[in-house]
Design an enzyme around this catalytic site. Structure first.
Site, short mmCIF file in Angstrom:
data_model
loop_
_atom_site.label_atom_id
_atom_site.label_comp_id
_atom_site.label_asym_id
_atom_site.label_seq_id
_atom_site.Cartn_x
_atom_site.Cartn_y
_atom_site.Cartn_z
N LEU A 109 7.84 1.13 -12.62
CA LEU A 109 7.74 -0.27 -11.31
C LEU A 109 5.69 -1.17 -11.20
O LEU A 109 5.97 -1.66 -11.16
CB LEU A 109 8.12 -0.01 -10.15
CG LEU A 109 10.15 0.83 -10.23
CD1 LEU A 109 9.95 1.41 -8.69
CD2 LEU A 109 10.46 -0.33 -10.52
N ASP A 226 -3.01 -1.13 6.58
CA ASP A 226 -2.66 -1.30 5.68
C ASP A 226 -1.01 -2.18 5.28
O ASP A 226 -0.67 -2.55 3.81
CB ASP A 226 -2.60 -0.53 3.90
CG ASP A 226 -2.80 -1.34 3.10
OD1 ASP A 226 -3.02 -2.28 3.05
OD2 ASP A 226 -3.08 -0.92 1.65
#
Length: 548
Positions: A109, A226
């Site tokens: 991925l 983040d």
């Protein structure tokens, strides 16, 4: 040998501007004392070890660490470690890793600086998951503890509908594996699929989901630090989830703000440059993420544009089409002063957010109901097909048995199929068969017998001798050899009719000649050919039409 000097007793080397080496005075001596062991300052330093290899101590004995063993060990800060991950499929006697024995890797991925993520299917329950594996092995105990902190952060977050679900973690061969739930994609990928900005209703749904996920973190005194579209994942049911807790900081933990690190500069709050870490930094990062996906805007990494966004200036050329309520929410989230910036609880109390949250709950309820209906329908269809096959199993078996017992029948219009005649010949070529009599080839006894009998039907007839003397269209090629064993086996297997008897081997043996290649092929005389009924070709049909 000593260097000669001048009248003053000085050598030419003493007058040179280059400094004389210290060992030059010893060069004139023929003998020297034996040098003892030199100090460490004269020895070369040891070569640095390879970064990918285990650190080997040159002073202390090498101690075998428990985590360096090839056997997998479960990693958890809630339960005792040094346990093998629970799985019925794992066999320690095999050489494969726990990942290869218990999972089927579908595809990769993504890859980052700390790890690479794979889409896998569990061989134990058949479900799909995402497994993150560290890029490099542990370089030491400190590096291992630093990487294991991500596992502790996932366990610290817990389960929430708007946070990525953590399944388990284990270490094997100095590599760390994290298993989480699989999502359809990230918010960044979802926004890139649209040619322009996302629809307003979709933006409101994303805002509600992420605010609830961020509230779950802030209630536990956790800072994400983040938040960006790449770290927001969308499930297969359309629910947005916060993920990638690698930079998360606990305000009431041992780390504090000293170990905190800022994330992407495009979404970073301005007070992080001054070392001020608070919950308001996550609110600012969430506002920048919503501004990007709602306006299809490329956020600057620095420069004047970066400063203007941190000063509360929103570009009107991008925000002119936004709803007023949503623009108010963005302005409150992007407040330059972190002390006056909106909190998550205040944002969730706004009437616009509450209204969007009600619509969001109705939409999710409809999607869940539709998903359950589709699942029940698929189960009913599968059950009916299984019952139908089980009830028709005796009928299908009887039809299959009758099909095996039935004899094949040929169409009456073509008593000599091509595949029947071609299958009795060998595919090998004879070098001596390329002669002058290529077009005058007598038929083989097997072909003669097949012309006489075909599935028990009498095929003897009469025909014009001059027509039989002409070569057929299929006889213009070079004849191929017939295997004697194969021809005898085929000849014995052919059925007989009351009017036609089997060709005796004596008659066939008389027509063979050992000196020619035709004798080995089992050809008979040409007189037998004239008495047989052959299929009509186009040339014969043309001659019959001209005679009439």
């Amino acid at each position: 040998m000593p260097v000669p000097g001048d009248d003053m007793g000085e050598t030419p080397l003493t007058r040179t501007p280059i400094p004389m080496p210290a060992y030059f005075s010893q060069a004139e001596q023929s003998f020297s004392l034996k040098k003892r062991g030199r100090s460490l300052c004269y020895t070369l330093p040891p070569r640095p070890p390879v970064k990918s290899a285990l650190p080997v101590s040159r002073i202390f004995p090498n101690k075998q660490r428990s985590w360096s063993q090839p056997r997998p060990q479960s990693v958890s800060f809630r339960s005792p470690q040094n346990k093998t991950p629970a799985s019925k499929l794992y066999d320690q006697s095999k050489g494969d890793t726990f990942f290869k024995q218990c999972f089927k890797s579908i595809c990769k991925l993504g890859r980052g600086s700390f790890g690479e993520v794979y889409k896998v299917q569990s061989l134990e329950d058949g479900c799909f998951y995402a497994v993150k594996r560290s890029v490099s092995p542990f370089r030491g105990e400190s590096d291992r503890q630093r990487k294991l902190q991500e596992v502790r952060k996932h366990e610290r977050v817990g389960e929430h509908p708007n946070c990525l679900r953590f399944v388990r973690a284990w270490e094997e061969k100095r590599m760390l594996y994290l298993q989480t739930e699989l999502c359809a994609g990230s918010l960044q990928q979802h926004s890139e699929e649209f040619a322009g900005s996302l629809p307003p209703r979709r933006v409101w749904n994303i805002t509600c989901d992420l605010l609830h996920g961020l509230k779950h973190l802030h209630d536990r005194n956790l800072l994400h630090l983040d938040i960006k579209p790449a770290n927001v994942f969308i499930s297969f049911s359309g629910v947005c989830k916060l993920g990638d807790f690698g930079l998360m900081v606990e305000l009431d933990g041992t780390e504090g703000s000293g170990e905190a690190q800022e994330g992407d500069p495009r979404y970073m709050a301005p007070e992080l440059l001054d070392g001020i870490f608070s919950k308001a930094a996550d609110v600012f990062s969430l506002g920048m993420s919503l501004l990007e996906v709602a306006c299809n805007m490329e956020l600057p990494k620095g420069g004047d544009g970066w400063q203007q966004l941190r000063q509360g200036h929103l570009p009107t050329e991008f925000t002119s089409d936004l709803p007023p309520d949503f623009l108010k929410v963005l302005s409150a989230m992007l407040e330059p002063d972190y002390r006056r910036r909106a909190t998550v609880d205040w944002l969730l109390s706004l009437p616009a957010i509450r209204n969007a949250e009600r619509w969001r709950m109705v939409t999710l309820a409809q999607e869940r109901t539709l998903g359950k209906i589709i699942a029940v329908y698929q189960f009913i269809v599968w059950l009916l097909s299984f019952v139908f096959q089980w009830l028709n199993r005796p009928v299908i078996g009887f039809l299959h048995y009758c099909g095996l017992r039935a004899l094949p029948r040929s169409p009456p219009c073509s008593p000599f199929p091509n595949h029947l005649g071609e299958s009795s010949f060998s595919s090998d070529w004879d070098d001596e068969s390329l002669g002058d009599d290529v077009f005058e080839v007598p038929p083989s006894p097997l072909a003669t017998h097949r012309n006489l009998t075909y599935h028990g039907q009498e095929l003897i007839g009469r025909h014009s001798p001059d027509l039989l003397s002409r070569p057929s269209l299929g006889s213009t090629s070079t004849p191929r050899n017939l295997s004697p064993e194969f021809s005898m086996r085929k000849r014995s297997a052919l059925p007989l009719t009351p009017n036609v008897s089997r060709i005796s081997q004596d008659s066939t043996g008389k027509s063979r000649s050992p000196s020619t290649s035709h004798s080995s092929s089992g050809f008979v005389d040409a007189e037998v050919q004239r008495t047989l009924f052959l299929p009509r070709n186009l040339l014969g049909m043309f001659d019959d039409a001209t005679e009439q």
